[in-house]
Motif scaffolding. Structure first.
Motif, PDB file in Angstrom:
ATOM      1  N   GLY A 330       0.849  -1.199   0.000  1.00 10.66           N
ATOM      2  CA  GLY A 330       0.000   0.000   0.000  1.00 10.66           C
ATOM      3  C   GLY A 330       0.877   1.239   0.000  1.00 10.66           C
ATOM      4  N   TYR A 331       0.341   2.309  -0.530  1.00 12.20           N
ATOM      5  CA  TYR A 331       1.171   3.506  -0.701  1.00 12.20           C
ATOM      6  C   TYR A 331       1.724   4.052   0.617  1.00 12.20           C
ATOM      7  CZ  TYR A 331      -2.516   6.422   1.148  1.00 12.20           C
ATOM      8  OH  TYR A 331      -3.417   6.993   1.991  1.00 12.20           O
ATOM      9  N   ALA A 332       0.992   3.862   1.718  1.00  5.71           N
ATOM     10  CA  ALA A 332       1.398   4.474   2.985  1.00  5.71           C
ATOM     11  C   ALA A 332       2.416   3.636   3.757  1.00  5.71           C
ATOM     12  CB  ALA A 332       0.169   4.714   3.864  1.00  5.71           C
ATOM     13  N   ALA A 333       2.662   2.416   3.303  1.00  2.00           N
ATOM     14  CA  ALA A 333       3.522   1.501   4.059  1.00  2.00           C
ATOM     15  C   ALA A 333       4.987   1.879   3.934  1.00  2.00           C
ATOM     16  CB  ALA A 333       3.314   0.081   3.567  1.00  2.00           C
ATOM     17  N   SER A 334       5.780   1.441   4.919  1.00  7.13           N
ATOM     18  CA  SER A 334       7.212   1.647   4.781  1.00  7.13           C
ATOM     19  C   SER A 334       7.779   0.600   3.816  1.00  7.13           C
ATOM     20  CB  SER A 334       7.915   1.618   6.136  1.00  7.13           C
ATOM     21  OG  SER A 334       7.249   0.807   7.037  1.00  7.13           O
ATOM     22  N   ILE A 335       9.000   0.857   3.352  1.00  3.51           N
ATOM     23  CA  ILE A 335       9.609  -0.017   2.345  1.00  3.51           C
ATOM     24  C   ILE A 335       9.880  -1.394   2.947  1.00  3.51           C
ATOM     25  CG2 ILE A 335      11.717  -0.387   0.973  1.00  3.51           C
ATOM     26  CD1 ILE A 335      10.058   1.746  -0.293  1.00  3.51           C
ATOM     27  N   GLY A 336       9.412  -2.408   2.245  1.00  7.40           N
ATOM     28  CA  GLY A 336       9.685  -3.784   2.641  1.00  7.40           C
ATOM     29  C   GLY A 336      10.292  -4.535   1.472  1.00  7.40           C
ATOM     30  N   ILE A 337      10.106  -5.848   1.453  1.00  9.73           N
ATOM     31  CA  ILE A 337      10.690  -6.666   0.391  1.00  9.73           C
ATOM     32  C   ILE A 337       9.676  -7.709  -0.065  1.00  9.73           C
ATOM     33  CG2 ILE A 337      12.440  -8.448  -0.087  1.00  9.73           C
ATOM     34  CD1 ILE A 337      14.324  -6.915   1.738  1.00  9.73           C
ATOM     35  N   ARG A 338       9.479  -7.808  -1.383  1.00 11.75           N
ATOM     36  CA  ARG A 338       8.603  -8.846  -1.936  1.00 11.75           C
ATOM     37  C   ARG A 338       9.091  -9.241  -3.313  1.00 11.75           C
ATOM     38  NH1 ARG A 338       2.217  -9.002  -0.998  1.00 11.75           N
ATOM     39  NH2 ARG A 338       2.743 -11.110  -1.555  1.00 11.75           N
ATOM     40  N   PRO A 339       8.806 -10.496  -3.725  1.00  8.46           N
ATOM     41  CA  PRO A 339       9.057 -10.874  -5.107  1.00  8.46           C
ATOM     42  C   PRO A 339       7.973 -10.283  -6.023  1.00  8.46           C
ATOM     43  CG  PRO A 339       8.199 -12.746  -3.876  1.00  8.46           C
ATOM     44  CD  PRO A 339       8.293 -11.608  -2.911  1.00  8.46           C
ATOM     45  N   PHE A 340       8.141 -10.431  -7.340  1.00  6.40           N
ATOM     46  CA  PHE A 340       7.153  -9.934  -8.310  1.00  6.40           C
ATOM     47  C   PHE A 340       6.273 -11.096  -8.771  1.00  6.40           C
ATOM     48  CE2 PHE A 340      10.513  -6.871  -8.150  1.00  6.40           C
ATOM     49  CZ  PHE A 340       9.824  -5.674  -8.098  1.00  6.40           C
ATOM     50  N   THR A 341       6.741 -11.875  -9.768  1.00  5.36           N
ATOM     51  CA  THR A 341       6.079 -13.156 -10.027  1.00  5.36           C
ATOM     52  C   THR A 341       7.042 -14.220  -9.547  1.00  5.36           C
ATOM     53  OG1 THR A 341       4.762 -12.375 -11.881  1.00  5.36           O
ATOM     54  CG2 THR A 341       5.159 -14.742 -11.754  1.00  5.36           C
ATOM     55  N   PHE A 342       6.606 -15.012  -8.598  1.00  9.92           N
ATOM     56  CA  PHE A 342       7.469 -15.950  -7.888  1.00  9.92           C
ATOM     57  C   PHE A 342       6.973 -17.347  -8.240  1.00  9.92           C
ATOM     58  CE2 PHE A 342       9.400 -16.792  -3.424  1.00  9.92           C
ATOM     59  CZ  PHE A 342      10.690 -16.573  -3.892  1.00  9.92           C
ATOM     60  N   TYR A 343       7.828 -18.167  -8.828  1.00 12.72           N
ATOM     61  CA  TYR A 343       7.301 -19.465  -9.277  1.00 12.72           C
ATOM     62  C   TYR A 343       8.324 -20.588  -9.217  1.00 12.72           C
ATOM     63  CZ  TYR A 343       9.655 -18.543 -13.742  1.00 12.72           C
ATOM     64  OH  TYR A 343      10.596 -18.291 -14.713  1.00 12.72           O
ATOM     65  N   PHE A 344       7.819 -21.792  -8.995  1.00 11.47           N
ATOM     66  CA  PHE A 344       8.627 -22.998  -9.112  1.00 11.47           C
ATOM     67  C   PHE A 344       8.709 -23.353 -10.594  1.00 11.47           C
ATOM     68  CE2 PHE A 344       7.233 -23.935  -4.650  1.00 11.47           C
ATOM     69  CZ  PHE A 344       8.503 -24.021  -4.100  1.00 11.47           C
ATOM     70  N   ALA A 345       9.921 -23.560 -11.085  1.00 12.66           N
ATOM     71  CA  ALA A 345      10.093 -23.928 -12.488  1.00 12.66           C
ATOM     72  C   ALA A 345       9.456 -25.290 -12.729  1.00 12.66           C
ATOM     73  CB  ALA A 345      11.572 -23.966 -12.827  1.00 12.66           C
ATOM     74  N   PRO A 346       8.758 -25.448 -13.874  1.00 10.30           N
ATOM     75  CA  PRO A 346       8.117 -26.730 -14.176  1.00 10.30           C
ATOM     76  C   PRO A 346       9.161 -27.838 -14.320  1.00 10.30           C
ATOM     77  CG  PRO A 346       7.378 -25.009 -15.681  1.00 10.30           C
ATOM     78  CD  PRO A 346       8.529 -24.449 -14.909  1.00 10.30           C
ATOM     79  N   GLY A 347       8.761 -29.061 -14.015  1.00  8.94           N
ATOM     80  CA  GLY A 347       9.642 -30.212 -14.190  1.00  8.94           C
ATOM     81  C   GLY A 347       9.474 -30.814 -15.573  1.00  8.94           C
ATOM     82  N   ASP A 348       9.872 -32.070 -15.731  1.00  9.95           N
ATOM     83  CA  ASP A 348       9.817 -32.638 -17.081  1.00  9.95           C
ATOM     84  C   ASP A 348       8.884 -33.842 -17.198  1.00  9.95           C
ATOM     85  OD1 ASP A 348      11.352 -34.320 -15.616  1.00  9.95           O
ATOM     86  OD2 ASP A 348      13.230 -33.948 -16.689  1.00  9.95           O
ATOM     87  N   ILE A 349       8.043 -34.079 -16.188  1.00 11.30           N
ATOM     88  CA  ILE A 349       7.082 -35.171 -16.358  1.00 11.30           C
ATOM     89  C   ILE A 349       5.661 -34.630 -16.354  1.00 11.30           C
ATOM     90  CG2 ILE A 349       8.590 -36.966 -15.366  1.00 11.30           C
ATOM     91  CD1 ILE A 349       6.919 -36.771 -12.783  1.00 11.30           C
ATOM     92  N   SER A 350       4.760 -35.357 -17.001  1.00  9.61           N
ATOM     93  CA  SER A 350       3.371 -34.908 -17.061  1.00  9.61           C
ATOM     94  C   SER A 350       2.723 -35.094 -15.688  1.00  9.61           C
ATOM     95  CB  SER A 350       2.597 -35.718 -18.095  1.00  9.61           C
ATOM     96  OG  SER A 350       2.478 -37.050 -17.631  1.00  9.61           O
ATOM     97  N   GLU A 351       1.580 -34.445 -15.495  1.00 11.25           N
ATOM     98  CA  GLU A 351       0.885 -34.597 -14.210  1.00 11.25           C
ATOM     99  C   GLU A 351       0.470 -36.051 -13.988  1.00 11.25           C
ATOM    100  OE1 GLU A 351      -3.116 -32.787 -13.041  1.00 11.25           O
ATOM    101  OE2 GLU A 351      -1.710 -31.793 -11.696  1.00 11.25           O
ATOM    102  N   GLU A 352       0.061 -36.754 -15.054  1.00  9.22           N
ATOM    103  CA  GLU A 352      -0.332 -38.172 -14.926  1.00  9.22           C
ATOM    104  C   GLU A 352       0.832 -38.987 -14.383  1.00  9.22           C
ATOM    105  OE1 GLU A 352      -1.104 -36.334 -17.752  1.00  9.22           O
ATOM    106  OE2 GLU A 352      -3.119 -36.108 -16.897  1.00  9.22           O
ATOM    107  N   GLU A 353       2.021 -38.760 -14.954  1.00  6.07           N
ATOM    108  CA  GLU A 353       3.198 -39.513 -14.501  1.00  6.07           C
ATOM    109  C   GLU A 353       3.526 -39.179 -13.043  1.00  6.07           C
ATOM    110  OE1 GLU A 353       6.552 -39.743 -17.618  1.00  6.07           O
ATOM    111  OE2 GLU A 353       5.178 -38.201 -18.360  1.00  6.07           O
ATOM    112  N   LEU A 354       3.360 -37.896 -12.704  1.00  3.11           N
ATOM    113  CA  LEU A 354       3.638 -37.472 -11.329  1.00  3.11           C
ATOM    114  C   LEU A 354       2.698 -38.178 -10.341  1.00  3.11           C
ATOM    115  CD1 LEU A 354       4.839 -34.273  -9.983  1.00  3.11           C
ATOM    116  CD2 LEU A 354       2.478 -34.619  -9.369  1.00  3.11           C
TER     117      LEU A 354
END
Lengths: 449, 460
Positions: A330-354
């Motif tokens: 929020g605009y009134a908050a003091s400066i903190g730290i956050r990621p932007f888009t934060f994601y686990f990289a996809p693996g190499d097997i299909s969901e069925e195999e998983l």
């Protein structure tokens, strides 16, 4: 008055008060939302809000004051309040303002025409009608909704920084409520993007299908077994634990990752990335809340903690460069730290195999009560869950709910044995979006019946 | 803030296309929070929230619009926007405003804005260092002293022209303890609808720090809570969050009016154990969730929600009340002008019952004593809820035994309130913030010690 006039008055007041280093952070947003009930537009709301945060260095401390009332009186007031607030601060960490003239990555223009009110109304009513047509179990309370959000951020400081950016998005939502033999179940699906050539049927069918699937759900049996987190569930878990990657948390003894950069913290197959320019992001950003340029980085790469996330203050404490992850809640908050888009990289097997790999276990589609049941300091979580049983390597249609999954986030990262190749759109939580493939974790505790 | 004449003009504009009700909500709020970490005053948040929200109804349709521009022109533009969104038509009603004075049942002796930062820092440090110095295992402490000065004015075509000044003060201390490489947290954060006099006789800042530190210390030495279905005794005070989540949200008109509540159509019926009487009371003097008037200008009320297990009323706002055919109950609330008002809770609690604390604990052969609760959430349509146990102990053979960590409770609201089969004699209230569609608002939860005969405990 407008921001530029207000800015001028604040600048004058700051200089009169002998303040030489200061910043104004301006944020405004406009939104329109419509929602249906029983085939009519039931609620229409249109909101304008926003304000200005002034911060300045006074006696070596950074004082803050904010206001939504942009008047001549307030312009003088926030300067005086920020100076007064600075006077009682004791923290001796050095504070900085970003100098102007830096290079920022160009953001690809993916903007689209926002729908007008008539289009919002039509879309919400279309979704409403499609929900009722989709299934005889649909009941009143099912809702179509649509809206737009346009936001603008500007940062201006005494060191020549003058930045601004705008984000605009349109969305529609299908909220399905079904009832059978006195039992209710609900689910919703939201789509963000242009309304041009939209096909609402996918969202409607997904919401209705998900709501129906949970009818007659049983409580999962208590025990310890493999758990598959569906993308939505893992994204929400990651959203709670994103703070453990903050250097501020680490420096303050609130994250177990203090001093762990360069060490192995997760399975070899785990890579966790922060990308301010993620392809499906609804709000890509080329500068952070301090005005530093942003860039893409792996926080965990093949199981090794490569870097924490930094802003100017924490980077100076650690003797490194900022990662451009300064944020404001929020605009009134003091400066903190956050990621932007934060994601686990996809693996190499299909969901069925998983799922096949899981053998016998639980497939969790939703987690609830994350603000309460997950502790970012200890890493412990015990969370309300719903999903489906996995039997003999296959996801069954045996729905389960009202049970908990418990574990520890730090341990869990080491217990990940597979990630699927699924790529879903990121889900926003405040100014950050989270995204994940399906993830198999061995040996979590399930408490049910 | 805005004169009666201007409000009347704005409302006339708002009803110009045929609305049968219009309302303006004007706000000016000063939020002030001093934060400490690592033994130092680290930051101060200081912000002014100012703007106006206008709503118009026509039958069962509602339109709302908000603006930060509270000049006469700005308000008229906002009213026109709302009127236009309602559709085509001509004015059906005329506007006459009569000023109403409701009085203040929550007196404030020391307005926080008139107290210098240095004095507030002194109070915060009392609490902070009481936690820091409590034990060697306390490795970090965070502390916040918050005060809010929330000025509201509501005028509506019902003739209301009324205002309220809601001042709240809260101290919260969060402690981190470490034992054998395991870190755990403890938290306590009492608040009141009063000023800095809260620290003279209501809240001892040092005690707040000690409670947070003790909780962290106990939990850092605890093993994991076992999983399973068992009886659970839930401590008084913030333990009342179980009623807030399991039942309270499902009694708000915002879900009941649309059939999206497990308790729709159940007025007059037995929905809870006969031991359960529960109230939502916005009139408790100086309680954290108390108000003089709600955000539609309706005076605060003491609503008996459930009496001896029988559902007596819902919590109703003006808009949803139209669909339900019910009068407003003083339950309309919004975080700020930028949110659309709906029915919410104020101070919600389970009333005192007949059972002694000793009888409750000794009745449990094997179960959990949840001494301190964390937050939770609920889906009102299905009643499925969850909430976290911040400080729990196993009970064996009627005796409180070792502490256990990482527990949560899950269940279905309509089943759990039937299972509240013992209710203690000593009510206590706890301070919380509740998030929902109309934003984050201060709410009190409360109960005496209660026993739930059977509930799923999430652990491992």
């Amino acid at each position: 008055m407008d921001f530029n006039t207000f800015k001028k008055l604040v600048t004058e007041a700051a200089e009169e008060a002998g303040i030489s280093e200061y910043e104004l952070y301006y944020s405004t947003s406009e939104s329109t939302d419509v929602g249906t009930f029983k085939h009519e537009i039931n609620e229409f709301s249109s909101s304008v809000d926003g304000g200005v945060c002034f911060r300045c260095l006074s006696g070596g401390k950074m004082g803050y004051a904010s206001t939504e009332a942009l008047t001549a009186e307030e312009a003088r007031e926030i300067v005086a309040r920020a100076v007064e607030n600075a006077s009682v601060l004791e923290s001796d960490e050095q504070q900085f303002l970003v100098a102007g003239g830096q290079t920022y990555k160009e953001i690809e223009d993916k903007s689209y025409d926002l729908p007008d009110t008539a289009e919002l109304v039509k879309t919400a009513l279309d979704v409403d009608a499609a929900l009722y047509a989709a299934d005889p179990l649909i009941i009143d309370g099912s809702q179509g909704g649509a809206g737009i959000l346009a936001g603008r951020i500007a940062i201006y400081n005494s060191k020549g920084l003058d930045l601004s950016c705008e984000n605009r998005a349109a969305y529609y939502i299908a909220a399905a409520v079904v009832s059978k033999d006195g039992e209710m179940s609900d689910s919703y699906e939201m789509k963000i993007g242009s309304f041009k050539d939209i096909d609402i049927s996918e969202a409607v069918n997904k919401a209705v299908g998900d709501a129906k699937a949970m009818l007659g759900a049983d409580v999962a049996p208590t025990g310890s077994y493999p758990v598959v987190f569906a993308p939505r569930a893992m994204s929400s878990l990651l959203s709670v634990y994103s703070t453990v990657f903050s250097s501020e948390s680490a420096q303050k003894g609130l994250s177990r990752y203090a001093g762990k950069e360069g060490e192995k913290v997760a399975s070899d197959i785990v890579t966790l990335t922060d990308d301010p320019f993620y392809k499906d992001s609804a709000m890509p950003r080329s500068f952070d809340a301090e005005g530093s340029p942003t860039y893409t980085k792996n926080v965990i790469e093949n199981g090794v903690l490569k870097t924490l996330l930094y802003n100017l203050k924490t980077a100076a404490v650690a003797g490194v460069k900022t990662t451009g992850n300064a944020s404001k809640a929020g605009y009134a908050a003091s400066i903190g730290i956050r990621p932007f888009t934060f994601y686990f990289a996809p693996g190499d097997i299909s969901e069925e195999e998983l799922i096949k790999k899981a053998g016998n276990g639980v497939y969790i589609t939703e987690l609830g009560g994350l603000h309460a049941g997950a502790n970012a300091v200890s890493g412990d979580f015990s969370l309300q869950s719903s999903g489906f049983m996995i039997e003999d390597g296959k996801k069954t249609d045996k729905a389960v709910k009202s049970f908990t999954v418990a574990g520890n986030f730090f341990d869990m990262l080491k217990q990940i044995t597979a990630l699927s190749d699924t790529v879903e759109k990121p889900r926003s939580s405040g100014s950050t979006a989270f995204c994940s493939p399906s993830v198999l974790v061995e040996g979590l505790s399930i408490a049910g019946k | 803030m805005i004169s009666r004449e201007v409000c009347a003009r704005v409302l006339s504009k708002a009803v110009s296309t045929g609305a049968d009700y219009a309302e303006i909500f004007v706000e000016r709020t000063v939020n002030h929070a001093i934060n400490m970490i690592s033994d130092k005053v680290d930051s101060i948040n200081d912000s002014v929230v100012a703007g106006a929200g206008i709503r118009v109804f026509k039958g069962l349709r509602s339109v709302s619009a908000s603006t930060v521009d509270t000049s006469v022109e700005g308000l008229l533009r906002c009213a026109e926007k709302a009127a236009d969104a309602l559709g085509q038509g001509t004015a059906q009603i005329s506007v006459e405003l009569r000023e109403r004075l409701f009085g203040d049942i929550h007196p404030v002796k020391v307005v926080p804005a008139s107290v210098p930062n240095s004095e507030k820092v002194r109070v915060l440090k009392d609490g902070y260092f009481a936690a820091r110095e409590h034990s060697d295992c306390i490795k970090q402490v965070r502390g916040t002293l918050l005060d809010v000065d929330h000025n509201i004015l509501i005028a509506s075509t019902d003739g209301i022209y009324a205002s309220d000044r809601q001042i709240r003060t809260r101290i919260s201390i969060s402690a981190v303890a470490e034992k054998n490489g395991e870190t755990q947290t403890g938290f306590f954060g009492p608040g009141r609808r009063m000023g800095m006099e809260m620290f003279e006789h209501e809240v001892d800042a040092k005690q707040v720090g000690i409670i947070a530190a003790e909780q962290a210390e106990v939990m850092a030495g605890a093993g994991y809570c076992p999983a399973g279905v068992m009886p659970v005794a839930i401590g008084n005070g913030f333990g009342g969050v179980i009623f807030h989540e399991a039942c309270g949200h499902s009694l708000e008109a915002s879900s009941v009016a649309y059939g999206l509540s497990q308790f729709t159509g159940k007025l007059g019926q037995q929905i809870a154990n006969p031991k359960v009487t529960a109230l939502d009371d916005g009139t408790i003097p100086n309680a954290w969730g108390s108000i003089n008037i709600d955000d539609e200008g309706t005076p605060a009320r003491r609503n008996v929600l459930i009496e001896n297990g029988i559902l007596k009323t819902y919590m109703v706002d003006k808009f949803n009340g139209r669909r339900m055919g019910m009068e407003p109950t003083g339950s309309a609330r919004r975080q700020s002008y930028a949110y659309t008002t709906t029915s919410r809770m104020t101070n919600t609690f389970i009333a005192e019952g007949p059972d002694s604390n000793d009888d409750i604990i000794s009745s449990m052969e094997y179960g959990l004593f949840a001494k301190a609760m964390g937050g939770g959430s609920v889906n009102p349509a299905t009643g499925e809820f969850n909430f976290a146990v911040n400080e729990g102990y196993l009970v064996r053979n009627g005796k409180i035994c070792e502490p256990v960590r990482g527990a949560s409770l899950v269940g279905k609201g309509s089943e759990v309130i039937m299972n509240i089969d013992m209710v203690g004699k000593k009510l206590d209230l706890g301070t919380g913030m509740c998030g929902a569609s109309s934003g984050s608002i201060p709410t009190t939860v409360g109960e005496p010690l209660i026993r739930v005969s059977s509930i799923t405990v999430g652990g491992r």
